[in-house]
Scaffold this motif. Structure first.
Motif, PDB file in Angstrom:
ATOM      1  N   UNK A 124     -51.304  72.419  97.346  1.00 53.85           N
ATOM      2  CA  UNK A 124     -52.555  71.680  97.569  1.00 53.85           C
ATOM      3  C   UNK A 124     -52.403  70.177  97.415  1.00 53.85           C
ATOM      4  N   UNK A 125     -51.143  69.740  97.270  1.00 51.70           N
ATOM      5  CA  UNK A 125     -50.840  68.308  97.358  1.00 51.70           C
ATOM      6  C   UNK A 125     -49.892  68.137  98.534  1.00 51.70           C
ATOM      7  N   UNK A 126     -49.914  69.157  99.399  1.00 51.37           N
ATOM      8  CA  UNK A 126     -48.799  69.439 100.290  1.00 51.37           C
ATOM      9  C   UNK A 126     -47.895  70.363  99.467  1.00 51.37           C
ATOM     10  N   UNK A 127     -46.838  70.870 100.078  1.00 50.49           N
ATOM     11  CA  UNK A 127     -45.977  71.821  99.363  1.00 50.49           C
ATOM     12  C   UNK A 127     -45.019  71.070  98.427  1.00 50.49           C
ATOM     13  N   UNK A 144     -53.116  76.003  83.454  1.00 51.95           N
ATOM     14  CA  UNK A 144     -53.202  76.667  84.764  1.00 51.95           C
ATOM     15  C   UNK A 144     -52.292  75.931  85.725  1.00 51.95           C
ATOM     16  N   UNK A 145     -51.542  76.713  86.517  1.00 53.89           N
ATOM     17  CA  UNK A 145     -50.563  76.082  87.405  1.00 53.89           C
ATOM     18  C   UNK A 145     -50.414  76.880  88.702  1.00 53.89           C
ATOM     19  N   UNK A 146     -50.188  76.165  89.781  1.00 54.29           N
ATOM     20  CA  UNK A 146     -49.777  76.827  91.026  1.00 54.29           C
ATOM     21  C   UNK A 146     -48.263  77.014  90.950  1.00 54.29           C
ATOM     22  N   UNK A 147     -47.731  78.214  91.065  1.00 48.97           N
ATOM     23  CA  UNK A 147     -46.281  78.408  90.888  1.00 48.97           C
ATOM     24  C   UNK A 147     -45.464  77.665  91.932  1.00 48.97           C
ATOM     25  N   UNK A 148     -45.978  77.616  93.140  1.00 43.92           N
ATOM     26  CA  UNK A 148     -45.458  76.707  94.174  1.00 43.92           C
ATOM     27  C   UNK A 148     -46.679  75.856  94.524  1.00 43.92           C
ATOM     28  N   UNK A 149     -46.648  74.572  94.253  1.00 47.95           N
ATOM     29  CA  UNK A 149     -47.831  73.765  94.562  1.00 47.95           C
ATOM     30  C   UNK A 149     -47.985  73.696  96.078  1.00 47.95           C
ATOM     31  N   UNK A 178     -51.943  67.359  88.059  1.00 50.37           N
ATOM     32  CA  UNK A 178     -52.467  66.456  89.101  1.00 50.37           C
ATOM     33  C   UNK A 178     -52.051  66.967  90.475  1.00 50.37           C
ATOM     34  N   UNK A 179     -53.020  67.038  91.367  1.00 49.72           N
ATOM     35  CA  UNK A 179     -52.704  67.455  92.736  1.00 49.72           C
ATOM     36  C   UNK A 179     -52.771  68.954  92.956  1.00 49.72           C
ATOM     37  N   UNK A 180     -52.817  69.727  91.860  1.00 54.00           N
ATOM     38  CA  UNK A 180     -53.036  71.171  92.058  1.00 54.00           C
ATOM     39  C   UNK A 180     -54.529  71.392  92.267  1.00 54.00           C
ATOM     40  N   UNK A 181     -54.838  72.429  93.027  1.00 56.62           N
ATOM     41  CA  UNK A 181     -56.241  72.752  93.296  1.00 56.62           C
ATOM     42  C   UNK A 181     -56.460  74.206  92.917  1.00 56.62           C
ATOM     43  N   UNK A 182     -57.542  74.429  92.172  1.00 57.98           N
ATOM     44  CA  UNK A 182     -57.814  75.793  91.695  1.00 57.98           C
ATOM     45  C   UNK A 182     -59.244  76.183  92.037  1.00 57.98           C
ATOM     46  N   UNK A 236     -66.293  73.395  87.888  1.00 59.17           N
ATOM     47  CA  UNK A 236     -66.323  72.073  87.266  1.00 59.17           C
ATOM     48  C   UNK A 236     -65.021  71.693  86.560  1.00 59.17           C
ATOM     49  N   UNK A 237     -64.450  72.631  85.828  1.00 65.56           N
ATOM     50  CA  UNK A 237     -63.318  72.257  84.971  1.00 65.56           C
ATOM     51  C   UNK A 237     -62.054  71.917  85.733  1.00 65.56           C
ATOM     52  N   UNK A 238     -62.042  72.213  87.045  1.00 60.68           N
ATOM     53  CA  UNK A 238     -60.790  72.031  87.795  1.00 60.68           C
ATOM     54  C   UNK A 238     -60.809  70.804  88.692  1.00 60.68           C
TER      55      UNK A 238
END
Ligand code: KE4
Length: 441
Positions: free
Chosen positions: A220-223, A213-218, A150-154, A158-160
């Motif tokens: 896109x929800x803010x840092x 799938x993950x942002x290693x440092x998020x 939740x809150x990550x952006x890729x 469609x799937x993201x």
């Protein structure tokens, strides 16, 4: 999302006039929703040019730029080596639809920095990179489910788009119309930093999860930084259940050091996506990983992915020039020291004014959340006072500091920022934080 009513002190008549004409022909006046500045009110900017750490809007205002084209411009705007490379290549032609040696050169620069990317495929946007990596993961594992956070952006494939960050969070879009239920059901979400939730999902669906799938440092929800052990836990869980781990480094690739964030965080994904910085401000992105997986992509394998402008010579030239500059000794140390000074100064300004706020930062990424609670995931990010963020944004813009026009983005420090830029920014921030945190809103 209703835009908060903010009356900017500074009028920007040319931006206002050009933007109103843009709205007649471009949807919302923009080609990407976050550029409409809807969540911060007060009207959008029209940008005219950039130079180093500065951008200049249509009204001639010089702004210290912390958007940096959403992180792409780590070298700053119009870097001479990059502009020279682009103009040299342009004289030889801009696109052939046939492989050029430039693609091999940029891929080699990336693989030399990140050896576990045995094979790489260039595409034209981060969205294409993550969309292709997911298709490949599904093809490789013969499974359908995707687990994201939740809150990550890729990107906008469609799937993201369920519970995504960045522009969807900015506009308050939790589930995107146009994505068929049958497809949306294949995407599972867990809170960022919540390994127990991931374990539970794998206990129920593990044998049908193609990838996490993950942002290693998020960002896109803010840092939001990964909690200790979170990424390592994802690595173990995915390996145990035969799912692939996709680490989305579209923002973090070559951001924190000359390579992938993974190398600093002690994990190695099955597939890695990159974008932004590797294109040096032109449309280039990539996905890559172990040859055993990547060789399933056409023309070697049956997983199809293609693109007219993939590996575009101009974009490759900009990327090569950028990565060659980034190899210069001391560059990342300087960026990270300046970013550290900014983060420390903002934290000091917040504590001096006893403002209920959090400053989340990681390397040259930072976000202020106006909330007294720590922000470790999307629901905590959403609980912060985004109206106060909008006022912060506006007041800083009126003082010549251009921050992300959304709570759910990051501020980026570039190699072009100077000590005096940071000092000027901190001076403005101290004044603005003191004033906005003394009013109730
Ligand atoms: P693009 O398709 O926008 O090139 O990349 C998508 C993407 C993928 N992965 C991550 C981690 C990303 O941050 C992005 C795009 N980032 C946003 C800003 N946070 C792009 C800005 C915009 O949407 O206008």
């Amino acid at each position: 999302m209703s835009a908060p009513h903010i009356t900017p002190q500074k009028k920007r008549p040319r931006s206002t006039e050009i933007f109103s004409r843009a709205e007649q022909v471009l949807v919302g006046g923009v080609n990407s929703p976050v550029r409409a500045f809807r969540s911060v009110g007060g009207g959008a900017l029209i940008m005219e040019r950039g130079q180093g750490a500065y951008v200049y809007d249509a009204d001639g205002n010089e702004l210290i730029d912390f958007v940096c084209s959403w992180g792409a411009m780590l070298l700053g705007h119009a870097h001479p080596a990059v502009t020279a490379a682009i103009s040299e290549q342009a004289k030889k032609g801009t696109s052939f639809g046939v492989t050029t040696e430039l693609e091999l050169e940029l891929a080699t620069l990336i693989r030399d920095a990140i050896p576990f990317l045995e094979k790489i495929r260039f595409v034209s946007s981060g969205t294409e990179a993550t969309m292709s990596a997911l298709r490949l993961a599904r093809g490789f594992t013969k499974r359908d489910l995707l687990l994201k956070f939740e809150g990550c952006y890729h990107g906008h494939a469609d799937s993201f788009l369920s519970q995504a960050g960045s522009g969807l969070a900015t506009l308050g879009i939790a589930e995107c119309p146009g994505v068929p239920d049958a497809l949306a059901k294949l995407t599972l979400n867990a809170p960022y930093n919540d390994l127990a939730a991931v374990e539970k999902i794998f206990a129920n669906h593990g044998s049908n999860i193609a990838a996490v799938i993950v942002e290693p440092i998020a960002a896109n929800m803010g840092v939001v930084a990964p909690a200790a052990g979170f990424l390592q836990g994802l690595r173990e869980i995915t390996r145990k259940h035969g799912a692939l781990l996709i680490v989305d480094e579209v923002i973090t690739g070559f951001r924190l050091h000359n390579g992938a964030a993974q190398q600093l965080l002690g994990i190695e994904a099955d597939l890695t996506t990159m974008g932004k910085i590797i294109g040096g401000g032109l449309p280039a992105a990539a996905y890559g990983g172990r040859a055993e997986i990547m060789n399933r992509v056409a023309p070697l394998g049956p997983v199809y992915q293609a693109g007219t402008l993939a590996g575009n010579p101009l974009a490759m030239s900009a990327g090569i020039a950028t990565l060659q500059e980034l190899k210069k000794p001391g560059l990342y140390e300087r960026v990270n020291v300046l970013a550290g000074k900014l983060a420390t100064g903002l934290k000091q300004a917040l504590s001096d004014t006893k403002s209920p706020a959090q400053l989340n930062s990681y390397g040259s990424l930072a976000t202020i959340f106006f909330t007294e609670k720590p922000v470790r995931n999307y629901s905590e990010a959403k609980s912060s006072n985004s109206k106060r963020y909008a006022r912060y944004f506006r007041e800083m813009l009126d003082r010549g500091i251009f921050l992300a026009p959304s709570q759910f983005e990051a501020a980026f420090v570039s190699a072009a920022h100077s000590e005096s830029d940071i000092n000027r920014t901190l001076e403005a921030a101290r004044e603005v934080i003191a004033s906005i945190c003394s009013n109730d809103d």
